[in-house]
Motif scaffolding. Sequence first.
Motif, short mmCIF file in Angstrom:
data_model
loop_
_atom_site.label_atom_id
_atom_site.label_comp_id
_atom_site.label_asym_id
_atom_site.label_seq_id
_atom_site.Cartn_x
_atom_site.Cartn_y
_atom_site.Cartn_z
N HIS A 14 -3.63 -9.77 5.84
CA HIS A 14 -4.21 -10.40 7.27
C HIS A 14 -3.58 -11.74 7.48
O HIS A 14 -3.37 -12.17 8.70
CB HIS A 14 -5.53 -10.53 7.14
N CYS A 15 -3.65 -12.59 6.49
CA CYS A 15 -3.03 -13.96 6.88
C CYS A 15 -1.64 -14.09 7.01
O CYS A 15 -0.94 -15.24 7.58
CB CYS A 15 -3.64 -15.14 5.88
N GLY A 16 -0.95 -13.16 6.51
CA GLY A 16 0.57 -13.10 6.53
C GLY A 16 1.25 -13.74 5.40
O GLY A 16 2.52 -13.81 5.25
N ALA A 17 0.59 -14.22 4.27
CA ALA A 17 1.32 -14.95 3.25
C ALA A 17 1.98 -13.79 2.40
O ALA A 17 2.94 -14.12 1.79
CB ALA A 17 0.03 -15.49 2.43
N VAL A 18 1.66 -12.75 2.60
CA VAL A 18 2.16 -11.45 1.61
C VAL A 18 2.80 -10.57 2.65
O VAL A 18 2.29 -10.07 3.61
CB VAL A 18 1.20 -10.83 0.67
N GLU A 19 4.07 -10.29 2.28
CA GLU A 19 4.58 -9.22 3.23
C GLU A 19 5.30 -8.19 2.06
O GLU A 19 6.10 -8.47 1.15
CB GLU A 19 5.89 -9.83 4.01
N LEU A 20 5.22 -6.81 2.14
CA LEU A 20 5.99 -5.83 1.53
C LEU A 20 6.77 -4.91 2.36
O LEU A 20 6.33 -4.89 3.75
CB LEU A 20 4.78 -5.07 0.78
N ARG A 21 7.78 -4.38 1.89
CA ARG A 21 8.59 -3.47 2.50
C ARG A 21 8.25 -2.02 1.65
O ARG A 21 8.39 -2.10 0.31
CB ARG A 21 9.94 -3.49 2.24
N VAL A 22 7.57 -0.99 2.27
CA VAL A 22 7.43 0.09 1.57
C VAL A 22 7.87 1.53 2.04
O VAL A 22 8.18 1.47 3.11
CB VAL A 22 5.62 0.54 1.52
N ARG A 23 8.36 2.26 1.16
CA ARG A 23 9.07 3.63 1.52
C ARG A 23 7.95 4.69 1.09
O ARG A 23 7.65 4.86 -0.04
CB ARG A 23 10.33 3.71 1.07
N LEU A 24 7.20 5.28 1.84
CA LEU A 24 6.26 6.34 2.06
C LEU A 24 6.90 7.36 1.18
O LEU A 24 7.74 8.11 1.73
CB LEU A 24 5.30 6.23 3.16
N LYS A 25 6.29 8.05 0.20
CA LYS A 25 6.44 9.28 -0.41
C LYS A 25 6.31 10.62 0.47
O LYS A 25 7.30 11.36 0.69
CB LYS A 25 5.80 9.71 -1.58
N ASN A 26 5.43 10.38 1.14
CA ASN A 26 4.80 11.78 2.04
C ASN A 26 4.56 11.37 3.58
O ASN A 26 3.62 12.12 4.17
CB ASN A 26 3.82 12.43 1.55
N GLY A 27 5.00 10.16 3.94
CA GLY A 27 4.35 9.75 5.17
C GLY A 27 2.99 9.51 5.19
O GLY A 27 2.52 8.96 4.14
N PHE A 28 2.32 9.93 6.12
CA PHE A 28 0.47 10.00 5.98
C PHE A 28 0.09 11.45 5.78
O PHE A 28 -1.24 11.51 5.66
CB PHE A 28 0.25 9.55 7.49
N GLY A 29 0.94 12.13 5.23
CA GLY A 29 0.59 13.64 4.88
C GLY A 29 -0.46 13.62 3.57
O GLY A 29 -1.18 14.59 3.49
N ASP A 30 -0.48 12.56 2.98
CA ASP A 30 -1.45 12.58 1.78
C ASP A 30 -2.39 11.43 1.88
O ASP A 30 -3.06 11.07 0.76
CB ASP A 30 -0.41 12.28 0.30
N ALA A 31 -2.69 10.95 2.99
CA ALA A 31 -3.69 9.92 3.36
C ALA A 31 -4.99 10.26 2.59
O ALA A 31 -5.28 11.49 3.09
CB ALA A 31 -3.81 9.42 4.71
N GLY A 32 -5.93 9.21 2.02
CA GLY A 32 -7.11 9.80 1.47
C GLY A 32 -7.63 8.53 1.20
O GLY A 32 -7.32 7.51 0.97
N ARG A 33 -9.18 8.87 0.82
CA ARG A 33 -9.93 7.78 0.29
C ARG A 33 -10.31 8.33 -1.16
O ARG A 33 -10.67 9.37 -1.13
CB ARG A 33 -11.03 7.67 1.33
#
Length: 118
Positions: A14-33
Amino acid sequence: MTLPEGEPHRLTCHCGAVELRVRLKNGFGDAGRCDCSYCRRRGTIGVTAPLDGLEIVRGAEMLTRYSFGTHTAQYHFCRICGIHTHHRRRIDPNEYGVNAGAIEGVNPRDLDPVPWFD
């Protein structure tokens, strides 16, 4: 919502102190809780990134870690704003669970309905 597989995406706290670059394995196809005692309290929607699909671009020193139980799962979050960015999964330590809501341009509401898993 779909994102091309293999393309890197920007993820920030939220504050912008941390930035990651991510490559998703399945896009949002495996989104879950997850409904474990920790995850159900956070309510984060997770998507999958392989271990080599996550790069800390900025703010590694601002990340702190939490673990419990077997200590296999390692939850990372910004020590300033508290936003969970990613975690090493207990169910598969060769993957990261990534906070979908912290990916640039993603509104978690657009992912509904999101399944729960045990």
